[in-house]
Design an enzyme around this catalytic site. Structure first.
Site, PDB file in Angstrom:
ATOM      1  CG  ASP A 295      49.749  50.956  79.373  1.00 15.17           C
ATOM      2  OD1 ASP A 295      49.311  51.662  80.301  1.00 15.17           O
ATOM      3  OD2 ASP A 295      50.896  50.484  79.354  1.00 15.17           O
ATOM      4  CD  GLU A 324      49.305  55.768  80.308  1.00 16.16           C
ATOM      5  OE1 GLU A 324      49.491  55.977  81.509  1.00 16.16           O
ATOM      6  OE2 GLU A 324      49.788  54.779  79.720  1.00 16.16           O
TER       7      GLU A 324
END
Ligand code: CA
Length: 581
Positions: A295, A324
């Site tokens: 993330d 990400e």
């Protein structure tokens, strides 16, 4: 492990003044670190390669007296653990928001001591989906043709509310009981592997949840960024690459908090850095994982991320990971990928990143009017032409939507013809494709792009649903057709080397027409996307360089034979896939 160090964090009242003692062949205490809080002790062990699996007591001694004994287990590694292979572009990833996919065990919807209880009509509330719900439908995923599975975080998020998304960890080592147990997670991984599906964990090292157990007794004064005086991140991610960036912007971006309920972790603290790296390695070993989705990649300390990715890939050279970085600028994304030569000297070991620029280009390409200058399919062509920036464009994860944006079908205004073109592009261009759950039945969020609307319940996942994607009951004809269409594509893709690993060569998009080929020495696949309102007839002479002398092709979707010596007719607003014979 290649790295033979192991650091233990011991949390116990006044343990900081104790001395650890252990006797076990191959295990030695290297250093003991005491911190500001008296309730922590950090013990660095060295595990020699000769050490055997087993359990040994660690004694904690104060003034000559043992105050605590802890039985520590050194677990056996599974065979070939270090040689594990990560997902590749031969796979197609299915992505699940577990609270919203299927409720396989209603007994865990409400867990004593956890205030955020299932309430299917509440805003940002839990719906009760769980690991058992996913396990129940692995056969469905296998039948559809998916070979990898990314599930949003399943670790404990014992927050007062809005905790279903999983990104506010309150225990990095424990599966949330509302999803199941650690054992359930490991069993899911094994059951998935049996069906040819690789499990990918969703990790977050940037922050934890404000109800994390260590928040009431932080080990040091620098465990968090802006500890005691939180400032919110500026989200100025480009400050990492920007040669003109001010120190102010760099600090506020990386050290600022996402939200006040997600304390920003200071990975420059070496104890915390070790904790996070070991936690990652532990999950890989424990649950026998085949990939990681990380993330908010540009938000933790960037040097820590370099070390984190290096340590993971050092242990598992054939592993795979995706980060990400939600930017539409390929230059920013390319910066993070392993092998990229960066002018500021930054060295990453991260094998892959999400291809946000191509996701955006795909939607614009489908929505825009190709008759206007620089609009429509040319967006895909222009975005892919920037692949020269990437070290490994084939290892980017491509997608049409995810859990943070409007449903793909909504983004393209619920146009089935465009949806088919989009899926064909996703599954035939370069990269590792990822499909968000529900895309196969054209799920939408027509009223708003609030997370609850994007992350709707999967039909068939709850006992009171009257429609089911799993059995087909209650699906509209349009949904049924879409599902079968995607299944056909996925099944074909599994056996086609050219779309999995082949090179890409494409022709400049013009007037709503985009043509490309994926090719290996053995196989060639030609894809024609025609977005114009009229059928197009292609003079194949133009494409001679990619036809490689082949005389016929097979239309993958219809099975019909197409002679390549004659003009190719492509219907309006459609795409064809031709496997060259
Ligand atoms: Ca449940």
């Amino acid at each position: 492990m290649k790295d033979t160090r192991l650091q233990l964090l011991i949390h116990e009242k006044n343990i900081g003044s104790a001395q650890p003692k252990l006797m076990y062949p191959g295990v030695t205490v290297a250093t003991v670190t005491r911190v500001k809080s008296p309730n922590y002790l950090f013990v660095d062990l060295v595990i020699s390669p000769a050490a055997k699996a087993g359990t040994f007591p660690i004694q904690f001694v104060k003034d000559g007296k043992s105050v605590l004994t802890y039985p520590y287990e050194l677990k056996a590694r599974e065979a070939n653990s270090a040689q594990r292979k990560g997902y590749t572009a031969a796979d197609v990833m299915y992505m699940i928001t577990p609270d919203r996919f299927a409720n396989g065990n209603s007994a865990n919807d409400v867990v004593a001591g956890m205030p955020d209880k299932a309430n299917r009509t509440g805003r940002d509330a839990r719906h009760g989906g769980d690991i058992q719900g996913i396990a129940n439908h692995l056969d469905y995923l296998q039948d559809m043709g998916f070979t990898a599975l990314w599930i949003n975080p399943l670790v404990e998020n014992n927050m007062p509310s809005a905790s279903y998304h999983g990104y506010a960890s309150t225990d990095f080592y424990k599966i949330d009981p509302r999803f199941g147990s650690n054992e359930d997670y490991r069993a899911l991984s094994k059951a998935a592997q049996k069906r040819g599906i690789k499990l990918i964990i969703d990790l977050i090292v940037n922050h934890c949840g404000s109800s994390h157990w260590w928040m009431s007794d932080l080990p040091t004064d620098d465990w968090l960024n802006f500890q005691g005086d939180p400032k919110m991140t500026s989200h100025a991610r480009e400050s990492i690459q920007d040669p003109h960036a001010s120190e102010y912007d760099k600090k506020l971006h990386a050290d600022g908090w996402f939200v006040s309920t997600m304390p920003d972790l200071n990975q420059r603290n070496p104890l915390l850095a070790t904790y996070l790296i070991q936690n990652t390695l532990w999950w890989i070993e424990y649950a026998d994982l085949r990939g990681i989705r990380m993330d908010t990649y540009p938000y933790p300390d960037k040097d820590f991320m370099a070390e984190w990715s290096r340590r993971v890939m050092q242990e598992y050279p054939a592993f795979n990971m995706v980060g990400e970085e939600w930017s539409l600028n390929p230059a920013l994304i390319a910066f993070w990928q392993k092998g990229k030569t960066n002018r500021n000297g930054y060295v990453s070991s991260m094998p892959g990143m999400f291809d946000f620029p191509l996701q955006n280009a795909l939607v614009e390409a489908l929505n825009e009017d190709d008759r206007q200058y620089n609009r429509g399919l040319v967006k895909i062509y222009q975005t892919l032409s920037q692949d020269f920036l990437y070290e490994r464009p084939d290892n980017l994860v491509t997608f049409a939507d995810n859990h943070d944006m409007s449903r793909f079908f909504t983004q393209i205004h619920e146009d089935v013809a465009l949806w088919k073109m989009g899926m064909i592009h996703l599954l035939t261009t370069r990269g590792v494709p990822q499909v968000y759950y529900g895309t196969e039945i054209l799920m939408t969020n027509p009223t708003s792009d609030r997370h609850d609307d994007i992350r709707g319940e999967m039909p068939g996942g709850w006992a009171d649903h009257t429609t089911s994607v799993f059995t087909g009951i209650g699906l509209t004809e349009q949904q049924r057709t879409a599902k079968e269409f995607l299944k056909k594509l996925l099944t074909w893709r599994k056996s086609n080397e050219a779309v999995q690993t082949g090179k890409l060569k494409h022709f400049a998009a013009r007037e709503g027409l985009y043509v490309y080929v994926r090719y290996t020495d053995a196989q060639r696949v030609l894809v024609v996307m025609n977005k114009s309102a009229d059928a197009k007839t292609l003079d194949m002479v133009k494409y001679g360089e990619v036809l490689a002398g082949r005389k016929t092709a097979t239309d993958v979707l219809t099975g019909q034979t197409q002679p390549l010596s004659q003009p190719l007719s492509v219907a309006a607003k459609s795409a064809v896939i031709l496997a060259l014979d």
